[in-house]
Design an enzyme around this catalytic site. Sequence first.
Site, PDB file in Angstrom:
ATOM      1  N   ASP A   1      34.740  42.348  37.864  1.00 48.93           N
ATOM      2  CA  ASP A   1      34.843  42.033  36.445  1.00 48.93           C
ATOM      3  C   ASP A   1      33.427  42.064  35.844  1.00 48.93           C
ATOM      4  OD1 ASP A   1      35.808  41.410  33.938  1.00 48.93           O
ATOM      5  OD2 ASP A   1      37.036  39.734  34.594  1.00 48.93           O
TER       6      ASP A   1
HETATM    7  C1  BGC Z   1      37.542  40.493  31.284  1.00 45.71           C
HETATM    8  C2  BGC Z   1      38.305  41.655  31.873  1.00 45.71           C
HETATM    9  C3  BGC Z   1      38.033  42.904  31.079  1.00 45.71           C
HETATM   10  C4  BGC Z   1      36.552  43.155  31.058  1.00 45.71           C
HETATM   11  C5  BGC Z   1      36.160  44.424  30.321  1.00 45.71           C
HETATM   12  C6  BGC Z   1      36.092  40.821  31.081  1.00 45.71           C
HETATM   13  O1  BGC Z   1      35.438  39.829  30.342  1.00 45.71           O
HETATM   14  O2  BGC Z   1      37.675  39.366  32.133  1.00 45.71           O
HETATM   15  O3  BGC Z   1      39.681  41.363  31.913  1.00 45.71           O
HETATM   16  O4  BGC Z   1      38.734  43.987  31.619  1.00 45.71           O
HETATM   17  O5  BGC Z   1      35.911  42.057  30.439  1.00 45.71           O
HETATM   18  O6  BGC Z   1      36.358  44.321  28.970  1.00 45.71           O
END
Ligand code: BGC
Length: 766
Positions: free
Chosen positions: A297
């Site tokens: 993530d």
């Molecule tokens: C979130 C993810 C997301 C990623 C990209 C993160 O803050 O937890 O679910 O896919 O950002 O936007």
Amino acid sequence: MATPFALDRREVLMAGTLLAAAVRFPALAQSAPALSRAHADRIARLIADMSVAEKLGQMTQVAGGRQVALNSRLDAAALDRVRAGQIGSFLHVAGAEPLRDLQRVAVAESRLGIPLLFAMDVVHGYRTIFPVPLALAASFDPAVAEDAARVAAVEAAVSGLHWTFAPMIDIARDARWGRVVEGAGEDPHLGARIAVAQITGFQTADLAGRDAVLACAKHLGAYGAGMGGRDYDTADVSERTLREVYLSPFLAAAEAGVGTMMTAFNDLAGVPTTGNADLVRGILRDEWNYQGLVVSDWNAVSELIDHGAASTPAEAAALALRASVDMDMTSDTYAEHLGTALAQDPTLLPLVDQAVGRILATKARLGLFDDPYRFGDAARERTVLGSAGHRARARRAAERALVLLRNEGGVLPLRAGAKVALVGALADDARSTLGSWKARGVQEDSGTLREAMGDATFVPGVAPRSDDVSGIPAAVAAAQGADVVVLVVGEDFDHSGEARSRADITLPGSQMALIAALRVTGKPIVAVLMNGRPLALEAALEGIPAVLESWFGGNEAGPAIADALFGRSNPAGRLPMGMPRTGGQLPLFYAHPPTGRPANPDLTVDSARYHDTEIGPLFPFGHGLSYARFTYADLAVDTQADRQQARYTVTCAVTNDGAVAGDEVVQLYVRAPVAGLARPGRELRGFVRLPLAPGQTRRVSFTLTSDQFAHWADQGWQVAAGRVELMVGASSADIRLTGALAVPQAYALPASALAGAALATQVTVA
Ligand code: BGC
């Protein structure tokens, strides 16, 4: 489970690259269909030719923009990094033309010409916005979730995207967590069914086909179990709960061939998931034989230091790599520090090659080595995005996601010609209908309830984010002049979503004051709820005869709600998470093991309940009403137990005794045999949304196997012998028929077995 195709740790180190293994074992897991010989050779040659820096570049994903300002970071410095082979993928980029230009830099101006992967969170629509994922799950109709993903994929692909960070398949049992809006709720069976439908909708049967995008099952694992409903917080669940509840949709996703998975921000019993070798390399890779790409993530690799799991960036990089995280989303820890780790420990190099092999194989499977520009089509983009056909599909989904929670005295449907006072600022809030993650959705595309209710007198009253009560007298005056009040209350779009946990999930702002003032008018009130999570509304809804849950319904929310209110459609959605009476009941879920002192209404008896609130939720999991009325009859069980795995068919008849057509969601719950431990009192093992004309009877058959009663114990799945209770009904708390069946003998199943089994219920309707 050790399959002939699993790469165990020893083999990884010896084989050096995924490719070596892939060539030896052409039939890898479904998550990684075999590469063609030409692709495998090309990738092997590339890996042999790449410098360490170029390998780390492939493992690096860079933000090309922010969520709201796509492409905004595609500056000269970013393009120079592409030319130097330092970037493998971009996220938060979009648009057929800009992405074609960006791809050209990678393909034509970098030494190796490896195409980039373009990613974005396309969650419940790209330009055409569908209901939020929790609402799609509330349809209890996997075909709706699949269709939403299909439309999103068509629009994303034509805009040049290859990859969406969806679906989020985290089970969530604490409505304080803001991200419950992104998932399918509290139940692993429903969650797995919806997850597989979404993956199929995004990826189709052929990733290299037109309009398919890579899906990403996230966030591995138990991200939904964060303590206190706080985002990013520690999760500490037993191995049994982890396997039976939180990982179950991930195993189903792996079996369904999801191309990628994302690790989570949280730690699991102290080990951050992004550096968790037992979870990612151990369970996902070795046990389940998952060969797809795993991405961290956002910044989660560098956050291993904030967790205290690593003390330097090089250590963080090595931890994530050892856990088998292939791609570092945005932290640049692999790009800048994995080299140091490699210099200190050269045995890491085969793991780098393996990660690069998986990334390149993913690009090959998307067809990017054959045609790096095959996604994105500026001419089609103009006609496909937000097309009338897509809007019609969003309308159907918005309608099917509505849940009628209460309807006393037949207040709904509204009489044609009734004088309606429409109250509540949310009734006219086009932005909020889009919910969290709106991709390229724009509020101008959204029809509000105010627009759809044409003749109604609209008074905003109060807004959910404001303490200003000056609008209440006008709302009361409108109510006094009307036959009925349609009161829209809840949250705005920004109350739920990432980092949007709330400690108090009652109505925010001055909405309670508005309700109190309207109650005094004595006019019948229909509450329409807009929210991204189940709210705690016992007090708010007291004395209100009709309640319709509308979630955030996307572009078509307004017309879909109006149709249901006036009876032009018949609501049939169900709650994918129980609604608590008060936040003090959280976490809340129906699939509880019984205690030795079951909750007792008699407060003089010591029992497992609170003294200051009723037992059970306000509205239970699976609950939802209809304008029709359904009766259940004739439960029959047919058992075939000639093998170790017994097979059962559970049949019943359901009749529409009402005056209008409607759908009943028929739900099958089981209570597994006594197995020396407390099993949940009931667990969903099958459901079907069944359309029935007035007076019509249909027979529903659920065919399932004894595997589906397994529990996790002794490092594997155990099926106990004995009696299984069957409960068929209209919700987890409205059981209409009961029966039983027997598991003739106990047996064990391998670790990678259950998700498929738990999903395997076949439903037929006659
Ligand atoms: C979130 C993810 C997301 C990623 C990209 C993160 O803050 O937890 O679910 O896919 O950002 O936007």
